[in-house]
Design a protein around this motif. Structure first.
Motif, PDB file in Angstrom:
ATOM      1  N   TYR A  72     -10.821   0.478  -1.889  1.00  0.00           N
ATOM      2  CA  TYR A  72     -11.022   1.676  -1.096  1.00  0.00           C
ATOM      3  C   TYR A  72     -10.992   2.914  -1.972  1.00  0.00           C
ATOM      4  N   ILE A  94      -2.291   1.394  11.052  1.00  0.00           N
ATOM      5  CA  ILE A  94      -3.418   0.473  11.188  1.00  0.00           C
ATOM      6  C   ILE A  94      -2.887  -0.941  11.377  1.00  0.00           C
ATOM      7  N   ARG A 137      -4.832   8.259   4.002  1.00  0.00           N
ATOM      8  CA  ARG A 137      -5.227   6.954   4.518  1.00  0.00           C
ATOM      9  C   ARG A 137      -4.165   5.915   4.206  1.00  0.00           C
ATOM     10  N   PHE A 143      -1.970   3.578   6.881  1.00  0.00           N
ATOM     11  CA  PHE A 143      -2.186   2.140   6.911  1.00  0.00           C
ATOM     12  C   PHE A 143      -1.118   1.417   7.688  1.00  0.00           C
ATOM     13  N   LEU A 157      -7.426  -4.574  -1.671  1.00  0.00           N
ATOM     14  CA  LEU A 157      -8.110  -3.792  -0.645  1.00  0.00           C
ATOM     15  C   LEU A 157      -7.969  -2.313  -0.925  1.00  0.00           C
ATOM     16  N   PHE A 158      -6.745  -1.908  -1.259  1.00  0.00           N
ATOM     17  CA  PHE A 158      -6.517  -0.494  -1.506  1.00  0.00           C
ATOM     18  C   PHE A 158      -7.284  -0.026  -2.738  1.00  0.00           C
ATOM     19  N   SER A 184      -6.784  -8.556   9.231  1.00  0.00           N
ATOM     20  CA  SER A 184      -7.897  -8.709   8.297  1.00  0.00           C
ATOM     21  C   SER A 184      -7.500  -8.421   6.869  1.00  0.00           C
ATOM     22  N   TYR A 185      -6.416  -7.692   6.646  1.00  0.00           N
ATOM     23  CA  TYR A 185      -6.082  -7.414   5.255  1.00  0.00           C
ATOM     24  C   TYR A 185      -5.428  -8.605   4.573  1.00  0.00           C
ATOM     25  N   ARG A 227      -6.807  12.868   0.560  1.00  0.00           N
ATOM     26  CA  ARG A 227      -7.422  12.004   1.557  1.00  0.00           C
ATOM     27  C   ARG A 227      -6.977  10.557   1.369  1.00  0.00           C
ATOM     28  N   ILE A 252       0.839  -1.203   0.000  1.00  0.00           N
ATOM     29  CA  ILE A 252       0.000   0.000   0.000  1.00  0.00           C
ATOM     30  C   ILE A 252       0.868   1.244   0.000  1.00  0.00           C
TER      31      ILE A 252
END
Lengths: 407, 390
Positions: free
Chosen positions: B162, B191, B184, B188, B158-159, B320-321, B180, B113
């Protein structure tokens, strides 16, 4: 308020002394108590949902601490909290939709709203963000981070002051409490009616000339079997007596009174008789999030016997028995040890039970509950229908919010 | 019996190609010349770069070596120069990814990511659509470069999901949307660290005093769990498997011994022998598939089978990713990920070697999954994936 305090104290006392028997009765009393707490709670104008949630949580913690083994108490407290959050959310989205309509019609208001420093996002996004706080964390929201704007709708609407909006606000105050109490009343009805709902499904599962095995005494099982009887199915029931309380005897008496052919067997005979049985039906004390079952002592044995002989093991449970927690040491932590006098007569054994008497003393363990792991259960029948043990997580996601798991 | 299909003929052909076993740890990632052109996979059956990197992480290294390696990696100017791409084009997302991946503490998906974030930063797109197309191209390049890494694919997907959902409809202008998304992506990394801490907290209840835990492979998440338990003054002991050929067990044992946790090393074959004194098995996962099963280091399936037959719970700790949209039906259904295996003696030329680095454990052998989304049973995984992708 002092009236509510005394009610809470009285109920806590009853729970501690185990005066209330049965998870349905406990659940109903708890919900009724919480309903009084909510209706007596004075809520501020802003953030009223949070005030209600805090009040219910405070009472809930006391109740759960009084009887941690009765999981139905914690379950219904969490259900009420979920109801509060849901009603709050639906009111928020309705309010935002209302504000949106007003904004669209009036250009000056749009500038005012933005002037407060409200982020330039559409109402749909705000509602979506608020909705995501209600859902448990998921892959979708992983990258979104915490939405800061969950409580902004109220403050921004209080900032933008036009007469119609403040009139809306005070009606909103009354509405939340009203909606929550309606939701709680529905919950009470659901709890009271769970036996009928489950019994309606009996006819699909019990067939002609079958042999059913059950253990101990459960009102849900009684209603279930009688419903099938009423629909003119003829079948036989084996009741394992459920030592040391021998509640199986009471169940057998009831079943015979309703016209069912019943046989009473000892718990130890379960394995011997299981090959002649078509289905095992038991009532649960609680169902855990992984699909495991907390039931009266002896059901684990019946479940193992059923697995060995490939007999379907069916568990009946009302939705108030569904607990969102995962059991990590259920045999110890979720069990209750009752008085040894149920097993042994103190007079006869007084010399062995005396610890100070010297070497060797007799210990008596009298657990109330048994834990059945999910792989031994074939089917759960709840008031919403029949489910696989691995499906329990869906029901939990429907009934409970993730924020309430730790109270 | 072990030839279940005629595919062994094809496998034999591939195995006949000599693959060099020398992988010196100090060498930088493959030179950019081969990356610049459109053939990211010159070798049809490459050594899995993902497992190479993990091996590099697991090597018994000193901190000086680590600094040397990082200094070598920092030779790539993309890493420091965050604003403008050096020498105009080509900006290589693969180099960026590799530079992040070398850090041992960073999860694979985070590196992916971050690499994609660098693409956004250096992109000159003016609309969201254009940005998405650029990102898709970069993500496809990354995925094609290392087809064996599941977290990489999952992180990219996932990215991309999103970004697609954070459309410019919500934001007035393209620049705020872009910033934005960039913000994020940068967050990550936090996260991911937070995810490990959440998982550690969730699993604390399941570790009781006096328990024996069997661990396989060096998962950073499982290590975090054990570390947190030790900090909470729980008394437990750990059995760790040697984990050939990576020797992850030795490294894990060293780390655990530093934390004063009683550790016992087992060779991989001693798992069944020791299983009856084990209370629970903890493993990490390279990827969690749609059925709820996991893909993890070779040996995990074996351990899960033994544990299941002896009624011991198998707990998986995975962020979860790592959930991926794969549904393997058997062991061979995965992309082959091969590793060089050193037997310490020369292998006779006619003898084949099973060099796969990972296996698939079906969901019926797993008890619970600890993720940052909560404690899950294996059946919840497909639900989560459906919510995200459909």
């Amino acid at each position: 308020m002092p009236d509510v305090q005394s009610m809470v104290a009285e109920f806590v006392n009853k729970l501690r002394k185990r005066k209330i028997e049965g998870s349905q009765a406990t659940a109903k009393c708890t919900v009724e108590l919480l309903r009084s707490v909510i209706s007596h709670q004075r809520v501020p104008h802003a953030n009223q949902a949070a005030a209600l949630i805090d009040a219910v949580k405070a009472v809930g913690q006391q109740l759960v601490a009084a009887n941690p083994v009765e999981l139905a108490v914690g379950n219904v407290v969490r259900r009420v909290l979920h109801i509060i959050r849901e009603e709050d959310l639906s009111l928020t989205t309705a309010a935002m939709a209302g504000l949106d309509l007003l904004d669209a019609s009036d250009d000056d208001d749009i500038d005012n709203c933005k002037g407060i420093g409200y982020p330039a996002m559409s109402a749909a996004v705000v509602a979506a963000a608020a909705r995501s706080t209600l859902r448990p964390p998921s892959l979708q929201t992983l990258l979104e981070g915490t939405p800061e704007s969950a409580t902004v709708p109220y403050t921004s609407s209080s900032g933008a002051d036009s007469e119609s909006k403040t009139a809306d606000k005070s009606s909103l105050t009354r509405k939340l409490k009203h909606d929550v109490i309606e939701g709680v009343n529905q919950l009470i009805q659901e709890i009271s009616g769970c036996h009928e709902q489950i019994a309606e499904q009996a006819i699909e599962h019990i067939h002609q000339n079958e042999v059913i095995l059950t253990l101990g005494s459960s009102r849900t099982v009684l209603e279930f079997l009688c419903a099938a009887k009423e629909k003119k199915r003829s079948f036989r029931v084996f009741v394992a007596e459920g030592a040391p309380r021998y509640q199986g005897h009471l169940l057998a008496k009831e079943l015979v009174a309703r016209g069912l052919q019943t046989t009473v067997i000892t718990d130890s005979a379960v394995f011997a008789m299981i090959s002649r049985v078509n289905m095992v039906i038991i009532g649960a004390h609680a169902v855990m999030a992984n699909g495991g079952v907390i039931g009266p002592v002896g059901v684990n044995m019946a479940a193992l016997a059923a697995k060995k002989h490939a007999v379907p093991f069916v568990v009946l449970a009302g939705s108030h028995k569904l607990c969102p927690l995962y059991p990590h040491n259920p045999e110890v932590l979720l069990n209750e040890l009752r008085s040894p006098s149920e097993l042994l007569d103190f007079g006869e054994f007084s010399d062995c039970l005396d610890f100070g008497a010297g070497s060797g003393s007799l210990q008596v363990v009298n657990p109330t509950f048994d834990y059945v792991p999910p792989n031994l259960v074939s089917l759960f029948i709840t008031d919403t229908g029949g489910h696989n043990p691995s499906y329990m997580y869906r029901l939990i996601a429907d009934y409970y919010s993730a924020d309430d798991l730790v109270m | 019996m072990w030839r279940s299909s005629a595919s062994f003929i094809l496998d034999k052909h591939l195995n006949n190609k000599p693959i060099s076993i020398t992988h010196s740890i100090d060498s930088p990632p493959p030179p950019s010349a081969s990356m610049a052109d459109e053939n990211p996979n010159p070798n049809p059956n490459p050594i899995s770069a993902y497992y190479e990197t993990r091996a590099a992480h697991h090597g018994i290294v000193t901190s000086e070596w680590l600094e040397q390696a990082q200094a070598a990696v920092r030779r790539y100017p993309d890493h420091d120069d965050s604003v403008s791409p050096v020498s105009g084009r080509p900006f290589s997302v693969i180099e960026e990814f590799n530079s992040w991946r070398q850090q041992p503490d960073l999860a694979e998906a985070v590196a992916a990511i971050r690499a994609l974030a660098a693409v956004i930063r250096s992109s000159e797109a003016t609309t969201m659509m254009e940005l998405e197309i650029e990102l898709k191209k970069a993500s496809d390049t990354l995925k094609a470069w290392d087809t064996t890494s599941i977290s990489l694919t999952a992180g990219c997907d996932l990215f991309m999901r999103y970004v697609t959902r954070t459309s410019a409809l919500e934001f007035e202008d393209f620049n705020s949307a872009k910033s934005r998304v960039l913000g994020r992506a940068e967050k990550f990394g936090e996260i991911s660290c937070k995810a490990r801490r959440i998982i550690a907290i969730l699993s604390q209840d399941f570790i009781f005093d006096g328990c024996t835990i069997l661990v396989h492979g060096f998962s950073r998440v499982v290590f975090e769990i054990l570390k947190t338990s030790a900090q909470n003054k729980k008394l437990f002991r750990v059995l760790c498997t040697e984990g050939r050929p990576d020797k992850t067990g030795v490294l894990l044992a060293k780390e655990l011994a530093k934390l004063d946790i009683p550790v016992k090393l087992l060779i991989d074959s001693a798992v069944a022998y020791s299983m009856d004194e084990v209370d629970m098995v903890f493993v990490g996962a390279d990827g969690v598939v749609e059925s709820g099963g996991i893909i993890n280091m070779m040996g995990t399936y074996q351990i899960a089978l033994v544990a299941h037959s002896m009624n011991k719970p198998v707990y998986v700790a995975a962020e979860s990713y790592k959930f991926a949209r794969l549904y393997p039906l058997d062991q061979k259904d995965l992309e082959p990920a091969l590793r060089p295996i050193d037997f310490n003696v020369p292998v006779p030329p006619k003898v084949e070697v099973e060099r796969s680095a990972r296996d698939y454990t079906p969901p019926q052998y797993l008890t619970l999954l600890f993720t940052d989304l909560g404690v899950l049973t294996p059946s919840v995984v497909s639900d989560e994936l459906i919510q995200l992708y459909l």
